[in-house]
Design a protein around this motif. Structure first.
Motif, PDB file in Angstrom:
ATOM      1  N   TYR A  52       1.347 -15.910 -10.206  1.00 44.58           N
ATOM      2  CA  TYR A  52      -0.318 -15.201 -10.243  1.00 44.58           C
ATOM      3  C   TYR A  52      -0.351 -15.882  -9.575  1.00 44.58           C
ATOM      4  O   TYR A  52      -1.968 -17.283  -9.476  1.00 44.58           O
ATOM      5  N   TRP A  75       3.465   2.801  -3.204  1.00 46.01           N
ATOM      6  CA  TRP A  75       3.820   3.997  -3.784  1.00 46.01           C
ATOM      7  C   TRP A  75       1.982   4.041  -4.703  1.00 46.01           C
ATOM      8  O   TRP A  75       1.469   5.184  -5.058  1.00 46.01           O
ATOM      9  N   GLY A  76       1.940   3.513  -5.498  1.00 42.33           N
ATOM     10  CA  GLY A  76       1.253   3.037  -7.142  1.00 42.33           C
ATOM     11  C   GLY A  76      -0.233   3.296  -6.297  1.00 42.33           C
ATOM     12  O   GLY A  76      -1.106   3.900  -7.443  1.00 42.33           O
ATOM     13  N   PHE A  78      -2.061   5.534  -5.395  1.00 40.29           N
ATOM     14  CA  PHE A  78      -2.557   6.772  -5.245  1.00 40.29           C
ATOM     15  C   PHE A  78      -3.763   7.031  -6.423  1.00 40.29           C
ATOM     16  O   PHE A  78      -4.624   7.672  -6.532  1.00 40.29           O
ATOM     17  N   VAL A  79      -3.398   5.802  -7.408  1.00 39.09           N
ATOM     18  CA  VAL A  79      -4.276   6.516  -8.736  1.00 39.09           C
ATOM     19  C   VAL A  79      -5.501   5.800  -7.731  1.00 39.09           C
ATOM     20  O   VAL A  79      -6.838   6.503  -9.076  1.00 39.09           O
ATOM     21  N   TYR A  80      -5.797   4.985  -7.747  1.00 39.56           N
ATOM     22  CA  TYR A  80      -6.656   3.875  -7.497  1.00 39.56           C
ATOM     23  C   TYR A  80      -7.747   4.754  -6.224  1.00 39.56           C
ATOM     24  O   TYR A  80      -9.056   4.347  -6.039  1.00 39.56           O
TER      25      TYR A  80
ATOM     26  N   TYR C 209       8.462  -3.640  -9.869  1.00 37.36           N
ATOM     27  CA  TYR C 209       7.269  -4.539  -9.577  1.00 37.36           C
ATOM     28  C   TYR C 209       6.267  -3.904  -8.576  1.00 37.36           C
ATOM     29  O   TYR C 209       5.127  -4.286  -7.816  1.00 37.36           O
ATOM     30  N   ASP C 210       7.083  -2.939  -7.430  1.00 39.67           N
ATOM     31  CA  ASP C 210       6.092  -2.645  -6.850  1.00 39.67           C
ATOM     32  C   ASP C 210       5.443  -1.597  -6.818  1.00 39.67           C
ATOM     33  O   ASP C 210       3.844  -1.244  -6.022  1.00 39.67           O
ATOM     34  N   LEU C 211       5.605  -0.298  -8.294  1.00 38.43           N
ATOM     35  CA  LEU C 211       4.316   0.508  -8.855  1.00 38.43           C
ATOM     36  C   LEU C 211       3.552  -0.287  -9.350  1.00 38.43           C
ATOM     37  O   LEU C 211       2.788   0.331  -9.892  1.00 38.43           O
ATOM     38  N   ALA C 224       8.631 -11.117 -15.377  1.00 33.09           N
ATOM     39  CA  ALA C 224       7.744 -11.398 -16.081  1.00 33.09           C
ATOM     40  C   ALA C 224       6.537 -12.125 -15.633  1.00 33.09           C
ATOM     41  O   ALA C 224       6.107 -13.221 -15.134  1.00 33.09           O
ATOM     42  N   ILE C 225       5.805 -10.790 -16.145  1.00 31.89           N
ATOM     43  CA  ILE C 225       4.191 -11.083 -15.872  1.00 31.89           C
ATOM     44  C   ILE C 225       4.076 -11.036 -17.166  1.00 31.89           C
ATOM     45  O   ILE C 225       3.444 -10.250 -17.771  1.00 31.89           O
ATOM     46  N   GLU C 302      -1.452  -6.013 -18.441  1.00 30.91           N
ATOM     47  CA  GLU C 302      -2.909  -6.673 -17.677  1.00 30.91           C
ATOM     48  C   GLU C 302      -4.457  -6.123 -17.503  1.00 30.91           C
ATOM     49  O   GLU C 302      -3.778  -4.907 -17.302  1.00 30.91           O
ATOM     50  N   LEU C 325      -3.872   2.665 -16.227  1.00 31.97           N
ATOM     51  CA  LEU C 325      -3.842   3.489 -15.180  1.00 31.97           C
ATOM     52  C   LEU C 325      -2.892   2.696 -14.310  1.00 31.97           C
ATOM     53  O   LEU C 325      -2.358   3.603 -13.587  1.00 31.97           O
ATOM     54  N   THR C 326      -2.344   1.306 -14.470  1.00 21.41           N
ATOM     55  CA  THR C 326      -1.741   0.596 -12.984  1.00 21.41           C
ATOM     56  C   THR C 326      -0.158   0.984 -13.859  1.00 21.41           C
ATOM     57  O   THR C 326       0.887   0.765 -12.723  1.00 21.41           O
ATOM     58  N   VAL C 328       0.190   4.352 -14.817  1.00 22.62           N
ATOM     59  CA  VAL C 328       0.861   5.660 -14.452  1.00 22.62           C
ATOM     60  C   VAL C 328       2.142   6.049 -13.466  1.00 22.62           C
ATOM     61  O   VAL C 328       3.141   7.181 -13.093  1.00 22.62           O
ATOM     62  N   PRO C 329       1.420   5.836 -12.639  1.00 27.37           N
ATOM     63  CA  PRO C 329       2.421   5.121 -11.741  1.00 27.37           C
ATOM     64  C   PRO C 329       4.266   5.237 -11.923  1.00 27.37           C
ATOM     65  O   PRO C 329       4.857   6.299 -11.598  1.00 27.37           O
ATOM     66  N   VAL C 332       5.120   7.888 -14.054  1.00 27.96           N
ATOM     67  CA  VAL C 332       6.279   9.211 -12.744  1.00 27.96           C
ATOM     68  C   VAL C 332       6.958   9.167 -12.457  1.00 27.96           C
ATOM     69  O   VAL C 332       8.088   9.995 -12.314  1.00 27.96           O
ATOM     70  N   LYS C 333       7.792   8.002 -12.030  1.00 26.08           N
ATOM     71  CA  LYS C 333       8.530   7.116 -11.955  1.00 26.08           C
ATOM     72  C   LYS C 333       9.886   7.397 -12.497  1.00 26.08           C
ATOM     73  O   LYS C 333      10.998   7.793 -12.722  1.00 26.08           O
TER      74      LYS C 333
END
Lengths: 126, 155, 359
Positions: A52, A75-76, A78-80, C209-211, C224-225, C302, C325-326, C328-329, C332-333
């Motif tokens: 946070y 990696w993600g 790309f959408v933005y 987390y990474d995507l 836990a977000i 979020e 939108l966030t 979507v990656p 795909v995975k």
């Protein structure tokens, strides 16, 4: 009362990759990227968050500058990046998945650059 | 009264709607409103459908899709435009990517007002479209029309 | 090695209430790659900030999405209030919280129904939506709108809820909770559902987390977000814990949403109990000058409204970053390596809201 602090750092394009790498190593996640047109320049915001804690990097670039892609680290992203390219016409170099302008197909090219509107006026006269 | 009118099948397509009208169209099918008691069935296949329910307005990307679905539907068919966006573009009418109401692309028979349209008015609109459907069927099967097209109508 | 074929999925597909197009690259029955393409619902509504005054734009913001409309409106108002340093009354914060939680109930029940429908379990779809009508009735009684509420404004809320009505609302939640328990019993313990969900569309914790996954997709994978923990609206005064699961499959995402339904009921009860007295709005003076990333927790995850004003009545930029939108990656995975027959269930498991995503 402010809900949260949102520190913003303005950086140069050359330092972008290095700074993003630091966030990546520090365990931050990518929240969002967006572009805003201010006069003839574009502001690009890269927002990151960890536990946070929200932090923001900002590029201020002239219209025709090419920015490097951060999709190698996130990696993600790309959408933005594709969205930024399709709506604002900002060239992004080295995207992992490049839609070549077909991510969001629009009636006019780069519509957010100089927004145009359909003819009809407001419903109510004021 | 024909069988067609007693059990019309609808196909729903979301043009560029905000989802508000879509979920209300779906809500019509569920126990509270339950249009299935009138024999109305929601189908995913345009070739089975009699009524085309469209929500949202036309934009560049879905122009072809809407046209395509409409052309795939067998005659007679009616189009119901649900919500203000499907009628004129509504709150988004000034957006660059919105071309306007559904009637820019295909002929619309019934307009259902509202943002979001309420399930009661959607049902009302569909019931209204039934008599138009019936009219179209009678016209299609009339001797004059048959002579024109040399094709058989629906019994 | 067998031949690769490309199967188009969408935009008009029986399982999708909204149009999204996926090109699925298949090898036999296994999906090896996915290329999403969007734009069927793109309207470009963010450009309307130049046409609408900042107090009017809330109507447009609300219509970004008809499912989480209240939360969109609230997040926008919250952003403008933060820019203008506007302190809104405590009662308005509580009312916003209550409506947000009712929106979450309605959205999650809607999703449970669609999810059951994607698996071909029509009876469960009908039952979820029947239960959802209870939530919509409350929203209609208190705001006047079923799906688009229009009750939020810059500087507070438009309508108050009387204390009697609040007490009645809290009382009615009891029977609702009982019915919800019966429903969740089926979702969590039915064998045929489990065989469709367990181990399908797995997303690991690191990938999530990474995507940049958000909401139930992240929490289903053990991240836990929950933005409500940042304490916007009245959440800083209410007790709750983000619901998390560790498996990261479709079943885990379903379980997270079911637990959130119960936590929303609890939050509404707490808010009703501790509801402060007082005004529900303050007068707005001046124009917004500055910027803010207004963040909130939508049913899908979020939500970020980036707002920038320059001291005039029109904002310079509104940018709405929605959870779909966030996610979507991550989608795909998840789809890589799954069976073709599982694609509809996996797509539905992220709770896609294309209307929001494309704006």
């Amino acid at each position: 009362m402010k809900i949260e602090e949102q520190p913003t750092t303005v950086i140069a394009v050359a330092h972008l990759i290095g700074r993003v790498e630091q966030f990546r190593k520090g365990g931050f996640r990518l929240v969002q990227m967006n572009a805003t047109q201010v006069g003839d320049e574009f502001e690009i915001n890269y927002s990151f968050e960890k536990d946070y804690r929200f932090e923001n990097l900002r590029l201020i670039i002239p219209a025709e500058t090419e920015v490097p892609s951060i999709s190698g680290m996130y990696w993600g992203a790309f959408v933005y990046e594709n969205e930024m390219h399709d709506l604002f016409g900002i060239a992004v170099k080295g995207m992992n998945i490049d839609f070549n302008g077909n991510f969001i197909r629009t009636k006019v090219r780069y519509p957010f650059r100089n927004p145009t509107f359909q003819g009809e006026g407001p419903c109510q006269r004021k | 009264m024909t069988y067609l009118k007693r059990s019309p099948w609808i196909i729903h397509y979301d043009a560029s709607s905000c989802n508000g009208c879509d979920i209300e169209v779906l809500a019509c099918l569920t126990p509270m409103y339950d249009v299935e008691r009138f024999g109305i069935v929601n189908t995913g296949n345009p070739k089975h459908a009699d009524i085309f329910v469209v929500t949202g307005s036309i934009n560049e990307q879905n122009r072809e899709v809407v046209k395509n679905i409409y052309e795939q539907m067998p005659d007679p068919k009616v189009v119901v435009a649900v919500g203000i966006c499907a009628a004129s573009g509504g709150v988004f009418r000034e957006c660059y990517n919105v071309s306007g109401g559904i009637d820019k692309i295909i002929p619309v028979d019934v307009y259902v007002p509202g943002c979001a349209a309420r399930p009661e008015s959607i049902i009302d609109g569909i019931v209204k479209s039934l008599s138009i459907l019936e009219e179209k069927r009678t016209k299609m099967n009339s001797p004059a029309a048959k002579k024109d097209t040399q094709s058989g109508g629906i019994q | 090695m067998s031949k690769k074929i490309v199967v188009p999925f969408g935009p008009q597909h029986p399982v999708l209430p909204e149009p999204i197009h996926l090109d699925l690259v298949l090898e036999d029955e296994t999906v090896i790659d996915v290329v999403p393409s969007i734009g069927y619902i793109h309207r470009g509504l963010e450009t309307l900030v130049a046409k609408r005054e900042f107090t009017e734009y809330v109507y447009v913001a609300e219509r970004t999405c008809g499912i989480c409309s209240f939360i969109h409106g609230m997040t926008y108002c919250q952003g403008v209030e933060q820019i203008m340093d506007l302190e809104i009354p405590a009662r308005a914060h509580y009312l916003r919280t209550i409506w947000s939680e009712y929106s979450r109930l309605h959205s999650h029940l809607l999703w449970l129904g669609l999810f059951a429908d994607a698996m071909g379990f029509e009876n469960l779809f009908m039952n979820s939506w029947r239960l959802r009508e209870f939530v919509l009735d409350v929203l209609e009684e208190t705001t006047g709108g079923r799906v688009i509420q229009g009750s939020c404004k810059v500087g507070g809320v438009r309508r108050d809820i009387s204390d009697e009505k609040l007490a009645a609302m809290a009382g009615d939640l009891k029977s609702f909770e009982t019915e919800l328990s019966d429903l969740s019993e089926v979702f969590l313990h039915d064998d045929s559902l489990k065989s469709r969900l367990v181990g399908v569309g797995t997303l690991s914790r690191t990938d999530a987390y990474d995507l940049g996954a958000a909401g139930p997709v992240a929490r289903g994978s053990g991240v836990a977000i929950d933005l409500r923990k940042t304490g916007y609206a009245a959440y800083r005064e209410l007790r709750f814990e983000p619901a998390t699961e560790s498996a990261g499959d479709c079943y885990a995402r379903c379980a997270v949403r079911i637990r959130e339904l119960f936590s929303s009921i609890d939050l509404i009860r707490q808010a009703v109990e501790t509801m402060p007295e007082g005004e529900i709005e303050v007068k707005v003076k001046g124009m917004p000058d500055g910027e803010y990333f207004s963040r909130s927790e939508q049913p899908r995850g979020e939500l970020v409204h980036y707002l920038k004003g320059n001291g005039t009545k029109h904002l310079v930029r509104s940018r709405i970053r929605t959870p779909t939108l966030t996610n979507v990656p991550s989608l795909v995975k998840m789809l890589q390596g799954c069976e073709l027959a599982d694609v509809p269930v996996i797509v539905l498991s992220i709770d896609p809201c294309i209307g929001c995503m494309e704006r």
